[in-house]
Motif scaffolding. Structure first.
Motif, short mmCIF file in Angstrom:
data_model
loop_
_atom_site.label_atom_id
_atom_site.label_comp_id
_atom_site.label_asym_id
_atom_site.label_seq_id
_atom_site.Cartn_x
_atom_site.Cartn_y
_atom_site.Cartn_z
N THR A 121 0.84 -1.20 0.00
CA THR A 121 0.00 0.00 0.00
C THR A 121 0.88 1.25 0.00
OG1 THR A 121 -1.81 -1.13 1.13
CG2 THR A 121 -1.77 1.27 1.31
N LEU A 122 1.98 1.19 0.74
CA LEU A 122 2.88 2.34 0.82
C LEU A 122 3.71 2.48 -0.45
CD1 LEU A 122 4.08 1.83 4.51
CD2 LEU A 122 2.59 3.67 3.67
N ASN A 123 4.08 1.36 -1.06
CA ASN A 123 4.87 1.39 -2.29
C ASN A 123 4.49 0.20 -3.16
OD1 ASN A 123 6.74 1.15 -4.33
ND2 ASN A 123 8.45 1.91 -3.10
N PRO A 124 3.55 0.42 -4.09
CA PRO A 124 2.99 -0.70 -4.87
C PRO A 124 4.03 -1.47 -5.69
CG PRO A 124 1.66 1.26 -5.13
CD PRO A 124 2.92 1.70 -4.43
N SER A 125 5.18 -0.87 -5.94
CA SER A 125 6.16 -1.60 -6.75
C SER A 125 7.25 -2.23 -5.89
CB SER A 125 6.78 -0.67 -7.79
OG SER A 125 7.43 0.40 -7.15
N ALA A 126 7.06 -2.23 -4.57
CA ALA A 126 8.05 -2.86 -3.70
C ALA A 126 8.19 -4.34 -4.03
CB ALA A 126 7.64 -2.69 -2.24
N SER A 127 9.42 -4.82 -4.04
CA SER A 127 9.68 -6.24 -4.23
C SER A 127 9.97 -6.84 -2.86
CB SER A 127 10.88 -6.41 -5.17
OG SER A 127 11.24 -7.75 -5.29
N ILE A 128 9.12 -7.78 -2.42
CA ILE A 128 9.22 -8.35 -1.08
C ILE A 128 9.55 -9.83 -1.20
CG2 ILE A 128 8.02 -8.70 1.11
CD1 ILE A 128 5.98 -6.57 0.19
N VAL A 129 10.58 -10.28 -0.50
CA VAL A 129 10.96 -11.69 -0.55
C VAL A 129 11.02 -12.24 0.88
CG1 VAL A 129 12.76 -13.35 -1.19
CG2 VAL A 129 12.29 -11.40 -2.67
N ASP A 130 10.41 -13.39 1.10
CA ASP A 130 10.51 -14.07 2.39
C ASP A 130 11.86 -14.75 2.50
OD1 ASP A 130 7.76 -13.60 3.14
OD2 ASP A 130 7.21 -15.10 1.64
N ILE A 131 12.59 -14.48 3.58
CA ILE A 131 13.76 -15.33 3.85
C ILE A 131 13.28 -16.56 4.61
CG2 ILE A 131 15.92 -15.52 5.15
CD1 ILE A 131 16.66 -12.74 4.26
N MET A 169 -1.54 0.12 -6.57
CA MET A 169 -1.93 -0.90 -7.54
C MET A 169 -2.55 -2.08 -6.82
SD MET A 169 0.47 -2.76 -10.41
CE MET A 169 1.07 -3.96 -9.22
N ALA A 170 -3.67 -2.54 -7.33
CA ALA A 170 -4.38 -3.64 -6.68
C ALA A 170 -3.54 -4.92 -6.72
CB ALA A 170 -5.72 -3.87 -7.37
N VAL A 171 -3.83 -5.78 -5.76
CA VAL A 171 -3.12 -7.04 -5.58
C VAL A 171 -4.15 -8.16 -5.62
CG1 VAL A 171 -1.88 -8.37 -3.82
CG2 VAL A 171 -1.26 -5.98 -4.23
N ILE A 172 -3.75 -9.34 -6.08
CA ILE A 172 -4.60 -10.53 -5.92
C ILE A 172 -4.03 -11.33 -4.75
CG2 ILE A 172 -5.35 -12.70 -6.95
CD1 ILE A 172 -5.22 -11.36 -9.69
N THR A 173 -4.86 -11.58 -3.73
CA THR A 173 -4.39 -12.42 -2.62
C THR A 173 -5.04 -13.80 -2.71
OG1 THR A 173 -6.06 -12.04 -0.91
CG2 THR A 173 -4.36 -10.34 -1.18
N LEU A 174 -4.35 -14.78 -2.16
CA LEU A 174 -4.82 -16.16 -2.17
C LEU A 174 -4.87 -16.71 -0.75
CD1 LEU A 174 -2.60 -17.59 -5.08
CD2 LEU A 174 -4.90 -16.62 -5.26
N THR A 175 -6.00 -17.29 -0.38
CA THR A 175 -6.13 -17.98 0.90
C THR A 175 -6.81 -19.31 0.65
OG1 THR A 175 -6.43 -15.85 2.01
CG2 THR A 175 -7.03 -17.83 3.25
N GLU A 178 -5.29 -4.41 4.91
CA GLU A 178 -3.96 -3.82 4.75
C GLU A 178 -3.56 -3.69 3.28
OE1 GLU A 178 -2.26 -2.44 6.94
OE2 GLU A 178 -3.09 -3.18 8.82
N PHE A 179 -4.25 -4.41 2.41
CA PHE A 179 -3.85 -4.40 1.00
C PHE A 179 -4.42 -3.16 0.30
CE2 PHE A 179 -2.96 -8.66 2.26
CZ PHE A 179 -1.81 -8.95 1.55
N PRO A 180 -3.81 -2.79 -0.82
CA PRO A 180 -4.28 -1.61 -1.54
C PRO A 180 -5.77 -1.71 -1.90
CG PRO A 180 -2.17 -2.33 -2.42
CD PRO A 180 -2.61 -3.39 -1.45
N GLU A 181 -6.43 -0.59 -2.00
CA GLU A 181 -7.83 -0.56 -2.39
C GLU A 181 -8.03 -1.27 -3.72
OE1 GLU A 181 -9.63 3.24 -2.25
OE2 GLU A 181 -9.62 3.26 -0.05
N LYS A 182 -9.19 -1.87 -3.87
CA LYS A 182 -9.58 -2.64 -5.06
C LYS A 182 -8.79 -3.94 -5.20
CE LYS A 182 -11.29 1.32 -7.72
NZ LYS A 182 -12.65 1.11 -7.17
N SER A 183 -8.09 -4.33 -4.15
CA SER A 183 -7.43 -5.64 -4.20
C SER A 183 -8.50 -6.73 -4.27
CB SER A 183 -6.52 -5.85 -2.99
OG SER A 183 -5.32 -5.11 -3.14
N ILE A 184 -8.08 -7.88 -4.80
CA ILE A 184 -9.01 -8.97 -5.08
C ILE A 184 -8.58 -10.18 -4.26
CG2 ILE A 184 -9.87 -10.50 -6.90
CD1 ILE A 184 -8.60 -7.85 -8.63
#
Lengths: 279, 279, 279
Positions: free
Chosen positions: A26-36, B1-7, B58-64
């Motif tokens: 939400t703060l930076n939509p183009s952030a690349s996040i990787v889980d260690i 930018m909207a995100v697609i989340t999976l649960t 917590e996800f950007p608005e219009k996330s799916i």
């Protein structure tokens, strides 16, 4: 492009990691996040230090590494950002960052004063904002005040005996295959060796050869019958992180057995390396 | 930018999640996909509702948000899209979406008619296409027909007693640390409190104080000896999701023990909150 | 846009996967990396083949699939790249790639000569560089020399009896729900059926009907009482991968029980399909 990495003991079932990722995106939509890793044993700082230490330097320069272990429940309650080796580390002031990068490699250390509140969830409310600030090119100085007196672990690597005849070590990590990773490092062994042979002792086991790496062992496996003969053999070798490791050739936890189960070892169990003078 | 989340309750070993991600990336190569959780207990809608409810906003608005629990094996067999609080939710019509967002927050509900077929794998064949359609800015109306009569759970939060002297609750979630999350919410307690004190009862345990959050407890830990003294102490507090939670200070499942194991509780076990008038 | 996928038996706790991802992102910051699975049972090539075979084709064309199972400890020690069905596969020459794509579908096979060294960690030192080379549009030819004689498994699917009266199969995969996936494929059953009925035998169980898919079973569940009556019923059906599968309706491992535990089956257990001529 810099990356934000996440390392916690939160596990993958709960909603906490997704909250942090959602906030960052939400703060930076183009952030690349990787889980260690999120499977660090609960509250286990040494395990987290070992995992992050071996992973962080592969990421692009200026990457930002969030470590969420014991972040809230910490006497002192300070949270810090450290710049070291052109990477950024964000965590509680509980010794984890010095354990990852080494005190002498720390270029800047900041006690976080921005984005602080009384939330239970400091990774979400503070760390994600601090990380995005840095990812966006914001300055360290805006985030808090320089600090020197960071909490620091006691010595974490194997200890040389007074007569320099052995290194007293212990198991600090057990990997997915049940291999035993010790805190005895190849660099320390070589610095102390003085041309002597080495021998590994753990419980009632003695191992007379340390392979330079696991490939040096597998290279002697020339065919299927050699492969079968080697199954279950215990091997002392340096792992890719440069630590002395005890492995069982193709041991499978829960089936054929791993070094952990076959040798009856656990985190904290003693492993000693003896230097033997040839006479 | 909207995100697609999976649960889902698919776990991380099998190929199902990768299939869905691959399909989405084939349809829209720049789609940003984030896992909320795939470790939901099999078929457990309440657990999934708790996890998604605490993460989605917590996800950007219009996330799916795709929720894949009991999607195929459902009497009625309808699949729906709901727009609520400027987010989209895609799931079977099995009560999960109303449980996540609350019936009163639902702005639009659509029964999916597009991309339907008789596949066993509706998350792959239908949900991924519907999500990509929305991500690409496609309209809800094209995906099906408006519907009102969604399947809905019975009341899921703690129930106030007739004489308003207590709230009958239960454990609805156990997190990675073995902490017990109840369905008693702080907002409901405060709405009913009328200046009275509170007391928590579970099995044969009585807890006389509820901390506002876990930090309020950890702030009383001033030094290492206080830390040691507090180890293993049971704590009632509101968690970051606003639910009453029973935790063991630094309890580790399988080692020192967690609230789950030490108190002998499981999903569905009763936890009651009593209001005590000071006399 | 092509994707790099990762499949290993490394698990999610250790640092290995993060190292590989960090290296790839350092080489190409815009690389899209997706995990297929890291929970493959240690050293289990058949399991890995089943998982990747069912996932890879959903990814965009020219995607690059890294499979890290037994990559270092392999007699012969060759590493290969295979182009098949417009996807790339990188792995050790241990039979895994032919098992995924089928020998007859392999368009090009290259023995890797570039980026090779003596590291224990070939996924990091070689595979990540090879994958990035391909992602950047580099040619296959630059990476090594064409090869034909790839290591190949013996037949991996169910075997038809001499009198064509049955197919001898076995369990090759057990999914998160404890469902038993066999190596008997629907295409092979239909090719051999000749209008006969089918019957499934496993241990002392006989199942007289094979559902075309799980939906065909769940469609007969019309209401809640039918749902309750069906709980725990064993079902033979073709799964979404086209394999004969034995499932327990809403069985939960560790609770109500799964096909694995209720039927006492494991990887390698026999499942036979009989053809019955109606007389």
């Amino acid at each position: 492009m810099a990356v934000i990495t996440l390392t916690t003991d939160f596990g993958l079932k709960d909603h906490f990691i997704a909250q942090v990722k959602g906030r960052i995106l939400t703060l930076n939509p183009s952030a690349s996040i990787v889980d260690i890793s999120h499977e660090i044993s609960p509250f286990n700082l040494k395990e987290a230090a070992y995992v992050v230490r071996n992973a962080y330097s592969e990421f692009p320069e200026k990457s930002i590494h969030i470590i969420g272990i014991n972040s809230s429940i910490t006497p002192g309650g300070r949270h810090i950002i450290v710049k070291a080796k052109n990477h950024f580390f964000i965590a509680a002031d509980n010794g984890i960052i010095p354990a990852i990068v080494g005190l002498s490699n720390m270029e800047e250390a900041i006690e976080i004063k921005a984005y602080t509140d009384f939330s239970d969830f400091v990774e979400l409310e503070t760390f994600s904002k601090v990380a995005t600030h840095l990812l966006n090119g914001g300055s360290l100085a805006l985030l808090g005040k320089p600090t020197q007196d960071l909490y620091n672990y006691p010595e974490q690597y194997g200890i040389i005996s007074e007569d320099a005849s052995q290194i007293f070590g212990e198991v600090i990590y057990i990997d997915r295959f049940g291999n035993l990773v010790t805190n005895i490092r190849k660099v320390d062994v070589e610095a102390r060796r003085s041309g002597r042979k080495t021998q590994v002792h753990l419980r009632n086991h003695q191992i007379d050869h340390i392979y330079e790496n696991l490939n040096d062992f597998s290279r002697i496996i020339k065919n299927e019958s050699a492969n079968r003969a080697a199954l279950g053999k215990q091997i002392a070798h340096y792992n890719t992180a440069g630590h002395l490791q005890i492995s069982i050739y193709k041991g499978v936890p829960g089936q054929s057995g791993s070094a952990e189960t076959l040798l009856g070892m656990q985190i904290g169990s003693s492993v000693n390396l003896l230097f033997i003078s040839e006479t």
